[in-house]
Design an enzyme around this catalytic site. Structure first.
Site, short mmCIF file in Angstrom:
data_model
loop_
_atom_site.label_atom_id
_atom_site.label_comp_id
_atom_site.label_asym_id
_atom_site.label_seq_id
_atom_site.Cartn_x
_atom_site.Cartn_y
_atom_site.Cartn_z
N ASP A 1 -7.98 -5.54 0.38
CA ASP A 1 -8.45 -6.38 -0.72
C ASP A 1 -8.06 -7.85 -0.55
O ASP A 1 -8.66 -8.73 -1.16
CB ASP A 1 -7.89 -5.86 -2.06
N HIS B 1 0.86 -1.18 0.00
CA HIS B 1 0.00 0.00 0.00
C HIS B 1 0.90 1.23 0.00
O HIS B 1 1.94 1.24 0.65
CB HIS B 1 -0.89 0.01 1.25
N1 ACO Z 1 4.08 -7.93 -4.65
C1 ACO Z 1 5.43 -7.93 -4.83
N2 ACO Z 1 6.21 -6.83 -4.72
C2 ACO Z 1 5.60 -5.67 -4.45
C3 ACO Z 1 4.21 -5.58 -4.26
C4 ACO Z 1 3.44 -6.76 -4.36
N3 ACO Z 1 2.10 -6.73 -4.19
N4 ACO Z 1 3.86 -4.30 -4.00
C5 ACO Z 1 5.02 -3.60 -4.04
N5 ACO Z 1 6.07 -4.42 -4.30
C6 ACO Z 1 7.49 -4.04 -4.36
C7 ACO Z 1 7.80 -3.31 -5.66
O1 ACO Z 1 8.21 -4.20 -6.67
C8 ACO Z 1 8.90 -2.39 -5.21
O2 ACO Z 1 10.09 -3.16 -5.09
P1 ACO Z 1 11.53 -2.48 -5.43
O3 ACO Z 1 11.70 -1.42 -4.38
O4 ACO Z 1 12.49 -3.59 -5.33
O5 ACO Z 1 11.40 -1.90 -6.81
C9 ACO Z 1 8.49 -1.98 -3.79
O6 ACO Z 1 7.71 -3.09 -3.31
C10 ACO Z 1 7.67 -0.70 -3.71
O7 ACO Z 1 6.55 -0.82 -4.58
P2 ACO Z 1 5.90 0.39 -5.37
O8 ACO Z 1 5.12 -0.16 -6.52
O9 ACO Z 1 6.95 1.43 -5.66
O10 ACO Z 1 4.92 0.99 -4.27
P3 ACO Z 1 3.71 1.95 -4.51
O11 ACO Z 1 3.45 2.63 -3.22
O12 ACO Z 1 3.92 2.81 -5.72
O13 ACO Z 1 2.49 0.96 -4.87
C11 ACO Z 1 0.68 -0.56 -4.66
C12 ACO Z 1 1.52 0.52 -3.98
C13 ACO Z 1 0.19 -0.06 -6.03
C14 ACO Z 1 -0.57 -0.83 -3.81
C15 ACO Z 1 1.51 -1.86 -4.82
O14 ACO Z 1 1.93 -2.31 -3.55
C16 ACO Z 1 0.77 -2.97 -5.57
O15 ACO Z 1 0.78 -2.98 -6.80
N6 ACO Z 1 0.10 -3.91 -4.82
C17 ACO Z 1 -0.69 -4.95 -5.45
C18 ACO Z 1 -2.04 -4.41 -5.88
C19 ACO Z 1 -2.95 -4.15 -4.70
O16 ACO Z 1 -3.12 -4.95 -3.81
N7 ACO Z 1 -3.60 -2.96 -4.74
C20 ACO Z 1 -4.58 -2.55 -3.71
C21 ACO Z 1 -4.08 -1.40 -2.91
S1 ACO Z 1 -5.21 -1.02 -1.66
C22 ACO Z 1 -6.46 -0.22 -2.43
O17 ACO Z 1 -6.30 0.52 -3.37
C23 ACO Z 1 -7.77 -0.42 -1.90
#
Ligand code: ACO
Length: 426
Positions: free
Chosen positions: A372, A315
């Site tokens: 979620d 998140h």
């Molecule tokens: N699985 C594996 N790795 C992940 C995940 C995941 N679900 N989420 C983040 N990471 C990793 C990224 O690859 C990144 O790694 P790095 O630093 O080695 O490059 C690091 O964690 C940071 O991730 P970002 O994408 O930069 O974080 P951001 O804050 O931009 O994104 C998000 C947050 C979009 C929610 C992301 O965690 C994600 O895509 N999660 C899966 C989708 C999800 O569950 N969305 C619901 C969110 S809650 C809502 O909206 C109700």
């Protein structure tokens, strides 16, 4: 601590006020930075930008804390139903018993939609995603209630807000029924908001319910199901300046119709990185299929060269357990037997959670399960199909969007949203 922040560029020093909210980090007010220095600030994804002042919802991502109008989400879920939460978000105070009953009654009466919507929904192919139909139907609401473009007083705002909150479950249920090609069910004025939605999803024409062979008393919507879905709506009701809310505020800033702004929010929510994740979580659990495959998928999620992500994990704001996820996890445990939750999916989900919470990759990046991750298994047990999961999110979130819309509109200093860019073209 100093009340101003200084930015030094070459010989020049620029000084900006530091604003203090009632909770959360301090904020440097750089509104005049471009005028002062001729430079822009660069913050794609708004990771360090407060885009507005707000009094509605507060999140402390480090502590895993969520409050609506100052009240902790854990207390609200225990002591209030969803429509009390709507009242709280809209009016900044919890309703009295009488106010709650009055609001409930008003929502029941406003749940009906114009008969013209039948034509609109029938124009969609049965294969259309409910979210596509829902966003179109909400845009269409702005055609049926065009007067809302000119509202200026509190009563007008209230009527506009109540109308859309009441109609969203009806439109969602019609969208679902269109995917099945079955006739719509009108709202039942004798039913509470959440019960009414389940009723409109499930009932046969004439308000009858499915019955087993030889069964005399038809099954109706169970109280425990209403309570579970009501909790899900409450947990989704608002969440500060997330992508869809920011979309709603951005559209509001152009002076567009409020329902057009909500429709834009619905479309923003649909994405997999936002509200669409709940649909993807169940799809992913189904794909993993068996606990013995969990390790393989955890490995894929950790591989920087593999686009696979664990849906329902991570998140932007929470760097600790999402408090909403904690509540839903508890609810899952409570409902496991009574609602016959899918034990195979639960087993896979528990295994993923167990591994991820101690795996260095997830721990280092503060990746915890989000709301979620837990909602899907409960929604499935309520008989809600996967393609309706994000619509459920919409039903819960509409009150948050409309509250944020009103807050924006009531701010005399509100400006059109117009970011700038770092140009790299020719
Ligand atoms: N699985 C594996 N790795 C992940 C995940 C995941 N679900 N989420 C983040 N990471 C990793 C990224 O690859 C990144 O790694 P790095 O630093 O080695 O490059 C690091 O964690 C940071 O991730 P970002 O994408 O930069 O974080 P951001 O804050 O931009 O994104 C998000 C947050 C979009 C929610 C992301 O965690 C994600 O895509 N999660 C899966 C989708 C999800 O569950 N969305 C619901 C969110 S809650 C809502 O909206 C109700």
């Amino acid at each position: 601590m100093s009340k101003t922040a200084k930015i030094q560029i070459g010989e020049e020093t620029y000084e900006y006020p530091i604003l203090e909210g009632t909770r959360g980090p301090k904020v440097v007010d750089i509104r005049s930075f471009y005028k002062d220095s001729g430079m822009f600030t660069f913050d794609p994804g708004f990771t360090s930008t407060a885009s507005c002042k707000s009094e509605i919802t507060f999140i402390n991502g480090e502590k895993g804390e969520l409050r609506y109008r100052g009240y902790k989400i854990e207390d609200l879920v225990k002591e209030h139903n969803y429509i009390d939460i709507c009242y709280l978000l809209l009016h900044a105070k919890l309703p009295t018993k009488e106010q709650s009953l009055e609001f409930d009654n008003e929502l029941r009466h406003r749940a009906f939609v114009d008969e013209g919507f039948k034509n609109l929904f029938n124009a969609f192919p049965r294969t259309a995603h409910p979210m596509a139909m829902l966003s179109s139907a909400v845009t269409a609401l702005s055609a049926f209630y065009f007067d809302h473009l000119n509202i200026t007083d509190d009563l007008g705002f209230e009527e506009m807000a109540t109308r859309i909150i009441a109609k969203i479950p009806t439109l969602s249920a019609i969208a679902y029924r269109r995917t099945l090609g079955i006739p719509l069910i009108y709202p039942d004025i004798d039913r509470y908001f959440t019960e009414n939605f389940l009723y409109m999803m499930r009932a046969y024409p004439g308000g009858k319910f499915h019955r087993e062979v030889g069964q005399i008393a038809p099954t109706t919507v169970k109280e425990i199901e209403v309570k579970a879905l009501d909790t899900i709506f409450t947990l989704h009701a608002d969440h500060e300046q997330n992508a869809s809310t920011t979309t709603v505020r951005t559209v509001a800033s152009t002076g567009a119709h409020p329902y057009a702004a909500i429709s834009a929010g619905i479309n923003a929510l649909w994405g997999r990185a936002h509200g669409g994740a709940n649909e993807s979580v169940i799809a992913q659990l189904e794909m993993i299929g068996d606990v013995k495959n969990v390790d393989k998928y955890i490995k894929k999620a950790k591989d920087p060269n593999d686009p696979f992500r664990l849906m329902g994990f991570g998140h932007r704001v929470y760097k600790n357990f999402d408090p909403r996820a904690k509540i839903l996890k508890k609810l899952q445990d409570q409902l496991k037997e009574e609602l016959k939750l899918d034990s195979r999916l639960l087993e896979i989900a528990h295994k993923i959670e167990e591994i991820a919470l101690r795996d260095e990759y997830f721990v280092k990046r503060n990746l915890y399960p989000n709301i979620d991750f837990y909602s899907g298994v409960i929604l499935s047990a309520l008989g809600i199909p996967r393609n309706m999961f994000t619509a459920i999110f919409v039903i819960g979130r509409t009150v948050g969007w409309i509250s944020q819309w009103m807050e924006f509109k009531k701010d005399p200093k509100a400006k059109i949203a117009r970011p700038r860019q770092l140009y790299l073209g020719d």
